[in-house]
Design a protein around this motif. Structure first.
Motif, short mmCIF file in Angstrom:
data_model
loop_
_atom_site.label_atom_id
_atom_site.label_comp_id
_atom_site.label_asym_id
_atom_site.label_seq_id
_atom_site.Cartn_x
_atom_site.Cartn_y
_atom_site.Cartn_z
N MET A 197 17.83 57.13 1.17
CA MET A 197 18.64 58.20 1.77
C MET A 197 19.58 58.79 0.71
N ASN A 198 19.51 60.10 0.49
CA ASN A 198 20.38 60.70 -0.52
C ASN A 198 21.79 60.90 0.05
N LEU A 199 22.70 61.37 -0.79
CA LEU A 199 24.09 61.50 -0.36
C LEU A 199 24.24 62.50 0.78
N SER A 200 23.55 63.62 0.70
CA SER A 200 23.66 64.64 1.75
C SER A 200 23.28 64.07 3.11
N GLU A 201 22.24 63.27 3.13
CA GLU A 201 21.79 62.65 4.38
C GLU A 201 22.82 61.64 4.89
N GLN A 202 23.41 60.90 3.98
CA GLN A 202 24.44 59.93 4.36
C GLN A 202 25.67 60.64 4.94
N LEU A 203 26.04 61.77 4.34
CA LEU A 203 27.20 62.52 4.81
C LEU A 203 26.96 63.09 6.21
N ILE A 204 25.76 63.59 6.43
CA ILE A 204 25.41 64.11 7.76
C ILE A 204 25.47 62.98 8.79
N GLU A 205 24.94 61.83 8.44
CA GLU A 205 24.96 60.68 9.34
C GLU A 205 26.39 60.27 9.67
N LYS A 206 27.27 60.29 8.64
CA LYS A 206 28.68 59.95 8.84
C LYS A 206 29.36 60.96 9.76
N GLN A 207 29.06 62.23 9.56
CA GLN A 207 29.66 63.26 10.40
C GLN A 207 29.19 63.15 11.85
N GLU A 208 27.92 62.88 12.04
CA GLU A 208 27.39 62.74 13.40
C GLU A 208 28.02 61.54 14.11
N ALA A 209 28.26 60.48 13.35
CA ALA A 209 28.91 59.29 13.92
C ALA A 209 30.35 59.62 14.33
N ALA A 210 31.02 60.44 13.52
CA ALA A 210 32.40 60.84 13.84
C ALA A 210 32.44 61.70 15.10
N ILE A 211 31.46 62.58 15.24
CA ILE A 211 31.39 63.44 16.42
C ILE A 211 31.21 62.60 17.68
N ASP A 212 30.42 61.53 17.57
CA ASP A 212 30.20 60.63 18.71
C ASP A 212 31.44 59.78 19.01
N ARG A 213 32.22 59.47 17.97
CA ARG A 213 33.33 58.54 18.11
C ARG A 213 34.62 59.20 18.59
N PHE A 214 34.91 60.41 18.10
CA PHE A 214 36.17 61.07 18.41
C PHE A 214 36.04 62.01 19.61
N PRO A 215 37.14 62.22 20.33
CA PRO A 215 37.12 63.18 21.44
C PRO A 215 36.77 64.59 20.94
N LYS A 216 36.17 65.37 21.80
CA LYS A 216 35.75 66.71 21.42
C LYS A 216 36.92 67.56 20.94
N LEU A 217 38.08 67.38 21.56
CA LEU A 217 39.27 68.14 21.16
C LEU A 217 39.64 67.87 19.71
N VAL A 218 39.55 66.61 19.30
CA VAL A 218 39.87 66.24 17.93
C VAL A 218 38.86 66.84 16.95
N ILE A 219 37.58 66.75 17.29
CA ILE A 219 36.53 67.33 16.44
C ILE A 219 36.74 68.82 16.29
N ASN A 220 37.07 69.50 17.37
CA ASN A 220 37.29 70.95 17.31
C ASN A 220 38.46 71.30 16.41
N LYS A 221 39.51 70.48 16.42
CA LYS A 221 40.65 70.71 15.53
C LYS A 221 40.23 70.56 14.07
N MET A 222 39.41 69.56 13.79
CA MET A 222 38.93 69.35 12.43
C MET A 222 38.08 70.53 11.96
N LEU A 223 37.19 70.98 12.83
CA LEU A 223 36.30 72.08 12.48
C LEU A 223 37.08 73.37 12.27
N LYS A 224 38.09 73.60 13.11
CA LYS A 224 38.92 74.80 12.97
C LYS A 224 39.71 74.76 11.67
N ALA A 225 40.24 73.59 11.32
CA ALA A 225 41.00 73.46 10.07
C ALA A 225 40.12 73.79 8.86
N THR A 226 38.87 73.34 8.89
CA THR A 226 37.94 73.65 7.81
C THR A 226 37.63 75.14 7.77
#
Length: 213
Positions: A1-30
């Motif tokens: 698994m290359n780094l890009s794939e690992q990063l996507i996997e990490k992000q998907e895990a974060a989306i599953d772990r954190f409340p949607k409101l928190v994820i939306n705040k992160m996405l808006k900040a970016t």
């Protein structure tokens, strides 16, 4: 698994772990950060990579240009060992640089993190690249990489940033990776305001090796 794939996997895990409101705040900040144009304003290909006095892991002052010694190098900015995406990136470089054909690759990883924090959080004995501390983000400012962490994100991980940097200013560098030649000219640059995205190490090393043929 290359780094890009690992990063996507990490992000998907974060989306599953954190409340949607928190994820939306992160996405808006970016999104807001990208809209400032910081990526385009940062120093990039064709520009001279600036010099600065940094700290090594023993907290000794070092002159970056003296460390570069007029030779090509990879220089990667990361946010700190509190950042899981940064840790994935550093581990990816650790793995690829351990391969025999990459043993001569010169790399410097730079963050605003205090050396004593890095020494505790990272297994520095295994590192096959140099780790440096950009105190008060002086080099990041010169390169146009510095941004202020919005209050919405300070509430989420501001304490980790304060512990890492030893300051309360909540300023961080964009994750960015440069390949520079022996005259400190930037020949390749990967700059992204989205902290979940990083340059693929194999591509970075390929660009570096093109300079030393």
């Amino acid at each position: 698994m290359n780094l890009s794939e690992q990063l996507i996997e990490k992000q998907e895990a974060a989306i599953d772990r954190f409340p949607k409101l928190v994820i939306n705040k992160m996405l808006k900040a970016t999104k807001d950060l990208k809209e400032t144009g910081i990526e385009e304003k940062a120093k990039s290909v064709g520009k001279t990579f600036d010099n600065e006095t940094l700290l090594d892991l023993s907290s000794s002052e070092v002159d970056l240009y003296k460390l570069l010694d007029g030779k090509p190098a990879i220089i990667s900015f990361y946010r700190g060992s509190w950042c899981p995406y940064c840790n994935l990136e550093l581990r990816a470089y650790e793995a690829i640089l351990s391969e025999e054909e990459n043993s001569d690759v010169r790399m410097f990883a730079i963050s605003p993190e205090k050396p004593d924090v890095t020494s505790v959080e990272q297994d520095v004995s295994k590192l096959n690249f140099s780790v440096l501390s950009d105190v008060d983000n002086k080099l990041a400012i010169k390169l146009g990489l510095l941004y202020h962490l919005p209050k919405t994100l300070q509430l989420l991980y501001g304490k980790s940033v304060v512990k890492s940097t030893g300051t309360k200013d909540a300023n961080l560098p964009l994750p960015a990776t440069y390949v520079i030649d022996g005259e400190q000219k930037i020949v390749k640059a990967w700059i992204d305001a989205d902290y979940t995205k990083r340059a693929e190490p194999s591509e970075v090393i390929k660009a570096y090796k093109a300079l030393i043929k």
